[in-house]
Design a protein around this motif. Structure first.
Motif, PDB file in Angstrom:
ATOM      1  N   VAL A   1     -11.894  -0.419  -5.693  1.00 50.66           N
ATOM      2  CA  VAL A   1     -11.070   0.333  -5.383  1.00 50.66           C
ATOM      3  C   VAL A   1      -9.993  -0.038  -4.089  1.00 50.66           C
ATOM      4  O   VAL A   1      -8.721   0.057  -4.244  1.00 50.66           O
ATOM      5  CB  VAL A   1     -11.441   1.840  -5.040  1.00 50.66           C
ATOM      6  CG1 VAL A   1     -10.416   2.911  -4.757  1.00 50.66           C
ATOM      7  CG2 VAL A   1     -12.419   2.007  -6.050  1.00 50.66           C
ATOM      8  N   TYR A   2     -10.827  -0.606  -3.208  1.00 50.20           N
ATOM      9  CA  TYR A   2     -10.205  -0.914  -1.931  1.00 50.20           C
ATOM     10  C   TYR A   2      -9.188  -2.059  -2.375  1.00 50.20           C
ATOM     11  O   TYR A   2      -7.920  -2.146  -1.909  1.00 50.20           O
ATOM     12  CB  TYR A   2     -11.206  -1.247  -1.190  1.00 50.20           C
ATOM     13  CG  TYR A   2     -10.753  -1.970   0.028  1.00 50.20           C
ATOM     14  CD1 TYR A   2      -9.889  -1.367   1.122  1.00 50.20           C
ATOM     15  CD2 TYR A   2     -11.057  -3.343   0.409  1.00 50.20           C
ATOM     16  CE1 TYR A   2      -9.307  -2.074   2.201  1.00 50.20           C
ATOM     17  CE2 TYR A   2     -10.546  -3.953   1.588  1.00 50.20           C
ATOM     18  CZ  TYR A   2      -9.867  -3.489   2.368  1.00 50.20           C
ATOM     19  OH  TYR A   2      -9.334  -3.959   3.568  1.00 50.20           O
ATOM     20  N   HIS A   3      -9.686  -2.768  -3.024  1.00 51.15           N
ATOM     21  CA  HIS A   3      -8.902  -4.235  -3.469  1.00 51.15           C
ATOM     22  C   HIS A   3      -7.538  -3.935  -4.238  1.00 51.15           C
ATOM     23  O   HIS A   3      -6.432  -4.414  -3.936  1.00 51.15           O
ATOM     24  CB  HIS A   3      -9.692  -5.321  -4.164  1.00 51.15           C
ATOM     25  CG  HIS A   3     -10.355  -6.000  -3.220  1.00 51.15           C
ATOM     26  ND1 HIS A   3      -9.697  -6.905  -2.302  1.00 51.15           N
ATOM     27  CD2 HIS A   3     -11.765  -6.204  -3.284  1.00 51.15           C
ATOM     28  CE1 HIS A   3     -10.996  -7.346  -1.377  1.00 51.15           C
ATOM     29  NE2 HIS A   3     -12.214  -6.869  -1.945  1.00 51.15           N
ATOM     30  N   ASN A   4      -7.594  -3.021  -5.109  1.00 45.78           N
ATOM     31  CA  ASN A   4      -6.566  -2.556  -5.880  1.00 45.78           C
ATOM     32  C   ASN A   4      -5.322  -1.717  -4.785  1.00 45.78           C
ATOM     33  O   ASN A   4      -4.171  -1.962  -5.156  1.00 45.78           O
ATOM     34  CB  ASN A   4      -6.805  -1.364  -6.934  1.00 45.78           C
ATOM     35  CG  ASN A   4      -7.462  -2.124  -7.807  1.00 45.78           C
ATOM     36  OD1 ASN A   4      -7.451  -3.285  -8.192  1.00 45.78           O
ATOM     37  ND2 ASN A   4      -8.298  -1.304  -8.947  1.00 45.78           N
TER      38      ASN A   4
ATOM     39  N   LEU B   1      -0.177  -2.089  -1.330  1.00 40.36           N
ATOM     40  CA  LEU B   1       0.356  -1.951  -0.074  1.00 40.36           C
ATOM     41  C   LEU B   1       0.881  -3.332   0.226  1.00 40.36           C
ATOM     42  O   LEU B   1       2.150  -3.202   0.606  1.00 40.36           O
ATOM     43  CB  LEU B   1      -0.787  -1.694   0.907  1.00 40.36           C
ATOM     44  CG  LEU B   1      -1.420  -0.379   0.764  1.00 40.36           C
ATOM     45  CD1 LEU B   1      -2.485  -0.034   1.766  1.00 40.36           C
ATOM     46  CD2 LEU B   1      -0.278   0.989   1.035  1.00 40.36           C
ATOM     47  N   GLU B   2       0.463  -4.493   0.010  1.00 42.26           N
ATOM     48  CA  GLU B   2       0.647  -5.892   0.298  1.00 42.26           C
ATOM     49  C   GLU B   2       2.288  -5.827  -0.307  1.00 42.26           C
ATOM     50  O   GLU B   2       3.058  -6.716   0.350  1.00 42.26           O
ATOM     51  CB  GLU B   2      -0.266  -7.011  -0.020  1.00 42.26           C
ATOM     52  CG  GLU B   2      -1.243  -7.118   1.084  1.00 42.26           C
ATOM     53  CD  GLU B   2      -2.357  -7.996   0.749  1.00 42.26           C
ATOM     54  OE1 GLU B   2      -1.923  -8.699  -0.580  1.00 42.26           O
ATOM     55  OE2 GLU B   2      -3.488  -8.018   1.178  1.00 42.26           O
ATOM     56  N   ASP B   3       2.146  -5.367  -1.698  1.00 41.96           N
ATOM     57  CA  ASP B   3       3.575  -5.705  -2.466  1.00 41.96           C
ATOM     58  C   ASP B   3       4.601  -5.081  -1.631  1.00 41.96           C
ATOM     59  O   ASP B   3       5.871  -5.490  -1.596  1.00 41.96           O
ATOM     60  CB  ASP B   3       3.638  -5.010  -3.658  1.00 41.96           C
ATOM     61  CG  ASP B   3       2.541  -6.019  -4.620  1.00 41.96           C
ATOM     62  OD1 ASP B   3       2.229  -7.015  -4.177  1.00 41.96           O
ATOM     63  OD2 ASP B   3       2.174  -5.301  -5.544  1.00 41.96           O
TER      64      ASP B   3
ATOM     65  N   ILE C   1      -2.468  -0.661  11.318  1.00 38.70           N
ATOM     66  CA  ILE C   1      -1.654  -0.575  10.234  1.00 38.70           C
ATOM     67  C   ILE C   1      -0.134  -0.836  10.900  1.00 38.70           C
ATOM     68  O   ILE C   1       0.350  -0.433  12.152  1.00 38.70           O
ATOM     69  CB  ILE C   1      -1.403   1.065   9.974  1.00 38.70           C
ATOM     70  CG1 ILE C   1      -2.864   1.557   9.285  1.00 38.70           C
ATOM     71  CG2 ILE C   1      -0.107   1.335   8.851  1.00 38.70           C
ATOM     72  CD1 ILE C   1      -3.046   2.796   8.865  1.00 38.70           C
ATOM     73  N   TYR C   2       0.674  -1.513   9.817  1.00 38.35           N
ATOM     74  CA  TYR C   2       2.197  -1.468  10.262  1.00 38.35           C
ATOM     75  C   TYR C   2       2.603  -1.400   8.921  1.00 38.35           C
ATOM     76  O   TYR C   2       2.532  -1.815   7.672  1.00 38.35           O
ATOM     77  CB  TYR C   2       2.474  -3.222  10.776  1.00 38.35           C
ATOM     78  CG  TYR C   2       3.780  -3.673  10.535  1.00 38.35           C
ATOM     79  CD1 TYR C   2       4.464  -3.153  11.717  1.00 38.35           C
ATOM     80  CD2 TYR C   2       4.505  -4.045   9.460  1.00 38.35           C
ATOM     81  CE1 TYR C   2       5.789  -3.237  11.806  1.00 38.35           C
ATOM     82  CE2 TYR C   2       5.718  -4.394   9.588  1.00 38.35           C
ATOM     83  CZ  TYR C   2       6.622  -3.709  10.632  1.00 38.35           C
ATOM     84  OH  TYR C   2       7.885  -4.178  10.711  1.00 38.35           O
ATOM     85  N   VAL C   3       3.831  -0.584   9.062  1.00 39.48           N
ATOM     86  CA  VAL C   3       4.685  -0.164   7.897  1.00 39.48           C
ATOM     87  C   VAL C   3       6.179  -0.735   8.193  1.00 39.48           C
ATOM     88  O   VAL C   3       6.658  -0.293   9.059  1.00 39.48           O
ATOM     89  CB  VAL C   3       4.587   1.538   7.698  1.00 39.48           C
ATOM     90  CG1 VAL C   3       5.577   1.692   6.526  1.00 39.48           C
ATOM     91  CG2 VAL C   3       3.315   2.097   7.722  1.00 39.48           C
ATOM     92  N   PRO C   4       6.512  -1.551   7.354  1.00 41.41           N
ATOM     93  CA  PRO C   4       8.054  -2.163   7.491  1.00 41.41           C
ATOM     94  C   PRO C   4       9.034  -0.917   7.480  1.00 41.41           C
ATOM     95  O   PRO C   4       8.806   0.029   6.830  1.00 41.41           O
ATOM     96  CB  PRO C   4       8.058  -3.187   6.530  1.00 41.41           C
ATOM     97  CG  PRO C   4       6.605  -3.359   5.668  1.00 41.41           C
ATOM     98  CD  PRO C   4       6.047  -1.996   6.402  1.00 41.41           C
ATOM     99  N   PRO C   5      10.221  -1.457   7.994  1.00 37.71           N
ATOM    100  CA  PRO C   5      11.405  -0.435   7.975  1.00 37.71           C
ATOM    101  C   PRO C   5      11.912   0.271   6.719  1.00 37.71           C
ATOM    102  O   PRO C   5      11.695  -0.558   5.445  1.00 37.71           O
ATOM    103  CB  PRO C   5      12.663  -1.321   8.422  1.00 37.71           C
ATOM    104  CG  PRO C   5      11.947  -2.293   9.086  1.00 37.71           C
ATOM    105  CD  PRO C   5      10.717  -2.666   8.637  1.00 37.71           C
ATOM    106  N   GLY C   6      11.948   1.538   6.570  1.00 29.91           N
ATOM    107  CA  GLY C   6      12.466   2.166   5.148  1.00 29.91           C
ATOM    108  C   GLY C   6      11.095   2.219   4.212  1.00 29.91           C
ATOM    109  O   GLY C   6      11.159   2.898   3.088  1.00 29.91           O
ATOM    110  N   VAL C   7       9.965   1.802   4.449  1.00 29.16           N
ATOM    111  CA  VAL C   7       9.030   1.861   3.519  1.00 29.16           C
ATOM    112  C   VAL C   7       8.261   3.280   3.346  1.00 29.16           C
ATOM    113  O   VAL C   7       7.777   3.647   4.712  1.00 29.16           O
ATOM    114  CB  VAL C   7       7.980   0.786   3.647  1.00 29.16           C
ATOM    115  CG1 VAL C   7       6.821   1.087   2.591  1.00 29.16           C
ATOM    116  CG2 VAL C   7       8.551  -0.486   3.167  1.00 29.16           C
ATOM    117  N   HIS C   8       8.087   4.010   2.534  1.00 34.23           N
ATOM    118  CA  HIS C   8       7.470   5.238   2.351  1.00 34.23           C
ATOM    119  C   HIS C   8       5.968   5.113   1.693  1.00 34.23           C
ATOM    120  O   HIS C   8       6.032   4.778   0.442  1.00 34.23           O
ATOM    121  CB  HIS C   8       8.173   6.243   1.760  1.00 34.23           C
ATOM    122  CG  HIS C   8       9.260   6.843   2.760  1.00 34.23           C
ATOM    123  ND1 HIS C   8       9.432   8.467   2.869  1.00 34.23           N
ATOM    124  CD2 HIS C   8      10.398   6.345   3.489  1.00 34.23           C
ATOM    125  CE1 HIS C   8      10.442   8.599   3.849  1.00 34.23           C
ATOM    126  NE2 HIS C   8      10.872   7.426   4.092  1.00 34.23           N
TER     127      HIS C   8
END
Lengths: 473, 261
Positions: free
Chosen positions: A136-139, A144-146, A194-201
Motif C-alpha cells: 500500500v505504502y509503495h503505491n 505522490l512522487e508523480d 513533507i514538501y508539497v510543490p506550488p499549486g499541488v493539492h
C-alpha cells in the motif's frame, strides 16, 4: 586552516579514524544503548545516522540549552520525570522486540474491542517492528512522487534533501524555545518530512499510518512540513488505538511552513498509554492568504502539555485550532492553542473542548496576541468543558494580549455537566444510563469528530464509548 | 392481549412535598384518555413518576404494567416495556442528530431483547425513518438536525411525535404537548397523534386546555385536583370544563394547600 575551532578539529580526527581503521560504516560501529543523556550519546546518535555536521552541531548546541533551561514551573506537574532513566536512542535493529505476553491485558482488550487487525496490534504494542503495509505504502509513494510531493520519515528527508531541510529545520521552534524543544532538538529521531510543490493539492490525507513500518513513532519525533504557494495538504498523525509504550516521555517538535495561498491541515489523535508524559511543541507560520488548521485530539497519556501555535505572518493569513481533550483517572490534559497576529487583517479561531471524568483534570491554556500595528485582526476563542462527575476538574486560562485598538477579539467559555434532565430524557427512550452518557459526550465532541477522515471518526466514537465504560456504578 | 397501565392509590412527593395524593387510573392499549386539571394539580408529576424520574418519590401505592409493578424498574427499562413520554419541555442534546438518536434508541431496545442483535442496518433504518416522516408530513432535514437544539416549540413537539411513531410504544403519555403551540402547530401535532392512535397504542393526553381535544378525541376524560383524580367521564366532560372552567371543580373538591409528607 579554517577557523571552525574545536568541532572542525574533532571532525578531522574522526575522518582519520575512518580512513585508517574503517570504523565509518554503521554496521561495524558498536552502539551500546544506555540510559541517560550527555554529549557522547548525542554525538553517537548523529554519527549513527551519518548526519551532516551542521545537524550534529545543532544537536550539541541544543543539548547545552537543554541542560541550562529550567523545568517549566507552570502547567502540569512534571516533577516525576527522571531524565537519567530514559533511553534517548536505540538503534532500530536493536529495538527490543517485546513479547506479546508482556503487553498489559487492558491494552490487548482495547485492541480486541476496537477491532484492530492482528498485524497492527503487534506493531502498536511494540511487539513487531514490521507492519505489513509495504505494498500500500509503495503505491501511495508512487502517486505522490508523480506530483513532486516528498513524503518521508525525517531521517530519510535529511539524507535525501539536506539543503531543503537545513533551510527550515529549527527555524520556527528553535532549541531555545523551551526545555523540551531543546531536548527534542538534541536527540530527535524519526518523525515526518513533507514538501508539497506550488499549486499541488494532495488529494488524500497523508497518514503516518502508511509508512508505519518506517521509524515514526519514536519518543522524540521531529516533523517538518513545507507547503509551497497555493498548495494543500492534510496530514494525519497518530491513531486511535492505544499506543503502548514503556518509555515514559514523549517529546516531539512539529514545524509547518504555509506559504502564500497555501492551506495545511494537521490532524492528531493521540491515545498514549497512561504512563506517558506527552510534551509537544507544535508551531506553524502562515504567510499571505494562507490557512493553517490544527485538529488536535488528546485521549491518553498521564500528562499532556501541548499548545499548537500559528504565527500569522502576513495579511490575509488565517489560523484555526480545534481541539478536544479527554482526562480520565490520574490524567492531566493541559492543552490549548496560540494565535499570534503579527500582520494586519489576519484572523484566527480557537475551539477547545474538554471532558473530565473519574477525577481527571483538563486545562485550557491559550494565548491570543495581536502585535502593535496589526490592525483589522479578528480572533474568536471558545472553550467548552464537560465535567462528568464531582471528582473531576476543568480550568481555563485564556490570555489575550492586544497591542492595537482596531481589532475584534471574542472569548466564550462554558462548563457543563450531563444534566439529570438530559439523562431522564434519553433514558425515557430506552437508552440505559451509560448509553445516555455516551450519547451526550459524543454529541459534545461531534464538532471535532466531523472534521476527521471517516475511518478516524468512526474509531474516535468507539474509543470515546470505551473510555466511558464503567462510568456508571 | 392488550397492554395495560394501572395506577393504584399513588402518593408521590417531590423535594419533601406531597404532590400526588392517591391517584387511581387505568389506561389500556387502544384507548385514548385525557387528563385535565388546573396548573399545579399534579398532572406532570404523574407523567414523570410513571416514567421513573429519580426526583419523584413514590410514598405509597403502585404502578403496574401488565399486572407487574414497575416501581423498581429504571426509566430505560420502563421505556423498553413499551411506555413512552412525550415531554412538555423536550431536552436539547447538542451534536446528536435526530436520526442518530432514534436509531440508537431502536437499537437499545433490540439489544435489550437479544444481546447478540447487530442493530438495525443503516438502509433499513433510513427507510423506516423516511416512512415515519412522510406519515407525519415532516421535512427530511429534521433527521440531520441536532436533537431539539435551537428548535422552535412547535418543532420540538413534532420531533416528540416522530419519536413516538418510530419507537412504537404500547402506552404513550403526552405531557402538555399542546402548550406553547400556535393553532397550526397544534393541528399538525394532533393529526400526527391521531394517525398513530389505534388498537396497538394507548394514549394519555395531559392538558390544561380543552383545545387539543378538538383534534384528539378521547373516550375518557379525567379531572385532577390537588393530586387526585376527582371526576372521570366521557368526552363531554371536556366540554363542560371549556364552558365552566375549573372553579366548580375547586368548589366541589378543593381542600386548600398541598400537605407536607
Amino acid at each position: 586552516m579554517a577557523t571552525g575551532g574545536k568541532a572542525d578539529e574533532l571532525r578531522g580526527i574522526r575522518e582519520d579514524y575512518e580512513q585508517k581503521y574503517g570504523f565509518h560504516t554503521p554496521e561495524e560501529y558498536v552502539f551500546k544503548a544506555r540510559k541517560g543523556l550527555d554529549r557522547e550519546i548525542v554525538e553517537q546518535i548523529s554519527y549513527m545516522k551519518g548526519e551532516p555536521d551542521w545537524m550534529r552541531e545543532f544537536r550539541l548546541r541544543a543539548l547545552d540549552i537543554f541542560f541550562k533551561k529550567p523545568m517549566p514551573t507552570w502547567g502540569a506537574d512534571l516533577s516525576e520525570i527522571n531524565f537519567d532513566d530514559i533511553y534517548y536512542y536505540i538503534k532500530p535493529a536493536d529495538q527490543q522486540v517485546r513479547d506479546w505476553d508482556d503487553v498489559p491485558e487492558y491494552i490487548k482488550e482495547t485492541f480486541e474491542r476496537l477491532g484492530v487487525p492482528e498485524a497492527e496490534r503487534k506493531f502498536l504494542a511494540g511487539v513487531g517492528a514490521q507492519f505489513e503495509s509495504e505494498v500500500v505504502y509503495h503505491n501511495i509513494q508512487k502517486h505522490l512522487e508523480d506530483q513532486g510531493v516528498i513524503f518521508l520519515d525525517m531521517d530519510s528527508g535529511l539524507r535525501k534533501y539536506p539543503d531543503l531541510v537545513k533551510e527550515y529545520f529549527g527555524k520556527l521552534v528553535p532549541p531555545t524555545d523551551n526545555k523540551f524543544a531543546a531536548l527534542n532538538s538534541a536527540v530527535w529521531s524519526g518523525g515526518t518530512f513533507i514538501y508539497v510543490p506550488p499549486g499541488v493539492h494532495v488529494d488524500m490525507p497523508l497518514q503516518a499510518y502508511f509508512r508505519i513500518n518506517a521509524q515514526n513513532m519514536g519518543q522524540f519525533e521531529r516533523t517538518l512540513i513545507i507547503a509551497d504557494e497555493d498548495s494543500y495538504v492534510h496530514y494525519v498523525e497518530g491513531c486511535t488505538a492505544v499506543i503502548y509504550s514503556t518509555d515514559s516521555l514523549h517529546s516531539a517538535v512539529v514545524e509547518i511552513f504555509v506559504k502564500p495561498g497555501a492551506r495545511v491541515r494537521y490532524s492528531t489523535i493521540q491515545n498514549w498509554s497512561n504512563n506517558v508524559y506527552n510534551l509537544v511543541t507544535k508551531r506553524a507560520a502562515a504567510y499571505r492568504d494562507a490557512t493553517m488548521e490544527w485538529i488536535d485530539g488528546n485521549i491518553g497519556s498521564k500528562v499532556t502539555m501541548k499548545y499548537p501555535a500559528v504565527l500569522l505572518m502576513e495579511p490575509g493569513a488565517h489560523g484555526e485550532m480545534l481541539s478536544i481533550a479527554f482526562a480520565g483517572r490520574g490524567q492531566h490534559q493541559d492543552a490549548g492553542g496560540k494565535m499570534i497576529h503579527l500582520a494586519p487583517h489576519t484572523t484566527s479561531q480557537i475551539v477547545s473542548k474538554s471532558i473530565s471524568k473519574d477525577g481527571g483534570r483538563s486545562t485550557y491554556r491559550g494565548l491570543v496576541r495581536v502585535r502593535k500595528g496589526a490592525h483589522g485582526c479578528r480572533s474568536k476563542v471558545t472553550c467548552d468543558a464537560l465535567i462528568l462527575d464531582e471528582h473531576s476538574r476543568s480550568d481555563t486560562y485564556p490570555v489575550i494580549e492586544v497591542g492595537e485598538q482596531d481589532v475584534e477579539i471574542g472569548h466564550e467559555a462554558s462548563v457543563s455537566r450531563v444534566t439529570e434532565e438530559q439523562l431522564f430524557y434519553l433514558m425515557s427512550r430506552g437508552l440505559d444510563e451509560e448509553q445516555s452518557n455516551v450519547m451526550v459526550v459524543s454529541g459534545f465532541i461531534e464538532p471535532f469528530v466531523k472534521e476527521l477522515p471517516m475511518e478516524y471518526a468512526v474509531e474516535m466514537n468507539r474509543l470515546i464509548a470505551l473510555q466511558m465504560e464503567g462510568s456508571v456504578g | 392481549m392488550s397492554a395495560t397501565l394501572e395506577i393504584r392509590n399513588l402518593h408521590v412527593s417531590v423535594e419533601g412535598r406531597l404532590i400526588l395524593n392517591g391517584v387511581n387510573l387505568t389506561v389500556r392499549q387502544g384507548e385514548i384518555h385525557a387528563l385535565m386539571g388546573p396548573n399545579g394539580s399534579g398532572k406532570s408529576t404523574l407523567a414523570n413518576t410513571i416514567m421513573g424520574h429519580p426526583a419523584y418519590i413514590v410514598e405509597q401505592g403502585d404502578i403496574l404494567f401488565d399486572g407487574q409493578s414497575i416501581l423498581d424498574l429504571k426509566t430505560d427499562e420502563r421505556a423498553r416495556l413499551g411506555l413512552f413520554l412525550a415531554f412538555q419541555y423536550p431536552v436539547a442534546i447538542p451534536g446528536v442528530t435526530v436520526a442518530n438518536f432514534i436509531r440508537t434508541a431502536i437499537n437499545a431496545r433490540r439489544r435489550a431483547l437479544d444481546p447478540q442483535d447487530k442493530g438495525i442496518s443503516i438502509p433499513e433504518f433510513r427507510k423506516l425513518l423516511k416512512a415515519k416522516m412522510d406519515f407525519l408530513q415532516m421535512d427530511y432535514n429534521f433527521a440531520g438536525r441536532y436533537l431539539n437544539d435551537g428548535f422552535s416549540g412547535g418543532e420540538k413537539k413534532r420531533v416528540e411525535v416522530l419519536q413516538l411513531a418510530a419507537l412504537e410504544p404500547k402506552i404513550a403519555i403526552l405531557d402538555e404537548t399542546d402548550s406553547g403551540l400556535d393553532i397550526d402547530a397544534l393541528r399538525i401535532v394532533a393529526e400526527g397523534v391521531n394517525a398513530l392512535a389505534g388498537p396497538s397504542l394507548g394514549v394519555l393526553v395531559i392538558t390544561h386546555y380543552q383545545r387539543i381535544l378538538n383534534y384528539i378525541k378521547p373516550q375518557y376524560v379525567h379531572i385532577m385536583l390537588e393530586g387526585r383524580i376527582v371526576e372521570s367521564g366521557g368526552a363531554d366532560m371536556a366540554l363542560k370544563l371549556e364552558e365552566k372552567g375549573y372553579d366548580w371543580v375547586r368548589e366541589k373538591y378543593g381542600n386548600g394547600a398541598p400537605q407536607a409528607v
